[in-house]
Design a protein around this motif. Structure first.
Motif, PDB file in Angstrom:
ATOM      1  N   ALA A  11       0.856  -1.183   0.000  1.00 35.58           N
ATOM      2  CA  ALA A  11       0.000   0.000   0.000  1.00 35.58           C
ATOM      3  C   ALA A  11       0.893   1.234   0.000  1.00 35.58           C
ATOM      4  O   ALA A  11       1.740   1.388   0.882  1.00 35.58           O
ATOM      5  N   ALA A  12       0.705   2.092  -0.996  1.00 41.40           N
ATOM      6  CA  ALA A  12       1.503   3.312  -1.101  1.00 41.40           C
ATOM      7  C   ALA A  12       0.666   4.493  -0.649  1.00 41.40           C
ATOM      8  O   ALA A  12      -0.461   4.682  -1.108  1.00 41.40           O
ATOM      9  N   THR A  13       1.199   5.293   0.238  1.00 35.04           N
ATOM     10  CA  THR A  13       0.435   6.393   0.816  1.00 35.04           C
ATOM     11  C   THR A  13       1.179   7.714   0.673  1.00 35.04           C
ATOM     12  O   THR A  13       2.410   7.763   0.714  1.00 35.04           O
ATOM     13  N   GLY A  18      -6.908  11.292   2.555  1.00 38.76           N
ATOM     14  CA  GLY A  18      -7.415  10.710   1.319  1.00 38.76           C
ATOM     15  C   GLY A  18      -6.806   9.367   1.000  1.00 38.76           C
ATOM     16  O   GLY A  18      -7.371   8.597   0.206  1.00 38.76           O
ATOM     17  N   ALA A  19      -5.658   9.057   1.601  1.00 35.28           N
ATOM     18  CA  ALA A  19      -5.006   7.766   1.383  1.00 35.28           C
ATOM     19  C   ALA A  19      -5.461   6.710   2.383  1.00 35.28           C
ATOM     20  O   ALA A  19      -5.068   5.544   2.262  1.00 35.28           O
ATOM     21  N   ASP A  20      -6.292   7.084   3.352  1.00 38.23           N
ATOM     22  CA  ASP A  20      -6.788   6.092   4.314  1.00 38.23           C
ATOM     23  C   ASP A  20      -7.517   4.935   3.627  1.00 38.23           C
ATOM     24  O   ASP A  20      -7.322   3.766   4.003  1.00 38.23           O
ATOM     25  N   PRO A  21      -8.387   5.192   2.611  1.00 34.93           N
ATOM     26  CA  PRO A  21      -9.032   4.060   1.929  1.00 34.93           C
ATOM     27  C   PRO A  21      -8.036   3.118   1.255  1.00 34.93           C
ATOM     28  O   PRO A  21      -8.319   1.923   1.123  1.00 34.93           O
ATOM     29  N   VAL A  22      -6.902   3.641   0.843  1.00 37.02           N
ATOM     30  CA  VAL A  22      -5.865   2.793   0.241  1.00 37.02           C
ATOM     31  C   VAL A  22      -5.344   1.800   1.273  1.00 37.02           C
ATOM     32  O   VAL A  22      -5.245   0.591   1.012  1.00 37.02           O
TER      33      VAL A  22
END
Length: 261
Positions: A11-13, A18-22
């Motif tokens: 998982a790239a953040t 906005g990257a929490d769903p990733v």
């Protein structure tokens, strides 16, 4: 069909909310597949010409410390308590290079990332990082703009009848079944698979392009061959559609939204 066996998911953040769903989506897939979860953030440092070496070093140290703290905070916030990431890495490199290198280092078989572009500025357009990763990665990539809804109920697969599209169709068939709800649990086909092909509307105006009568049989043949390759189960509900669109990408997004894929 059982979920595909994956050794690792990366998982790239970018450390934003906005990257929490990733992170959550990657964690959910890791739970289903038994894969190790790895998280990476790339920090690209740059120098300021008016700072001396010592001041630049102090500034870099501050950036690195803040990024490491933000990464840990996001993992605590987004990863469920029952999952412990196998690794969380802060890499000093350009984002796309860091993501690809980390994926190779941990033998990741899936990269999950966000679109990495502010929707308020350029809605629907992938950022440079996501675009470069998708184009050059050696493993499948999953772009998550919204939370991943599991189990899957409806999957849209746009194909252009090319060789790369066959691989995408095969993957979609296998994953649609693997991440679907058991048919007995809902009393319906476990998952609906919509395979679509978009003909540019300009082709119809000029009268020289393909038509539904030509493309339809080709699309059906591609689907039949893919089902034979994948050994699809009988509970997969399939629909093939040939659509007209001014812009194929916009038509795909419109269709997926309207069909609640």
């Amino acid at each position: 069909m059982h979920p595909p066996a994956l050794r690792g998911i990366l998982a790239a953040t970018d450390l934003t909310e906005g990257a929490d769903p990733v992170i959550r989506g990657a964690a959910a897939l890791a739970t289903l597949t038994g894969a190790e979860l790895h998280v990476v953030h790339a920090l690209e440092l740059y120098t300021l010409p008016y700072l001396d070496l010592q001041a630049s070093r102090q500034m870099f140290d501050g950036w690195i410390e803040a990024a490491a703290e933000a990464l840990n905070d996001q993992i605590r916030r987004a990863v469920p308590p029952h999952i412990t990431p196998a690794s969380s890495e802060l890499m000093l490199d350009s984002p796309h290079r860091a993501i690809l290198r980390r994926a190779r280092d941990v033998a990741s078989e899936l990269i999950v990332l966000g679109p990495h572009r502010l929707e308020t500025l350029t809605a629907g357009i992938l950022g440079t990082t996501a675009d470069r990763v998708v184009r050059t990665a050696e493993v499948p990539c999953l772009i998550l703009r919204e939370p991943l809804a599991l189990p899957l109920r409806r999957v849209v697969v746009p194909i252009d009848l090319s060789e790369p599209a066959r691989g995408a169709l095969d993957r979609a068939i296998r994953w649609a079944q693997a991440f679907a709800a058991p048919a007995a649990a809902i009393g319906l086909p476990a998952v609906e698979l919509r395979v679509i092909h978009i003909i540019p509307r300009l082709a119809r105006v000029e009268g020289t392009g393909p038509s539904r009568a030509v493309v339809g049989p080709q699309l059906s043949a591609e689907v039949t061959q893919a089902l034979a390759r994948c050994g699809a189960a009988s509970h997969l509900e399939l629909r093939e559609e040939v659509l007209w669109g001014d812009d194929p990408a916009e038509e795909i997004v419109r269709y997926a939204c309207e069909e609640q894929a």
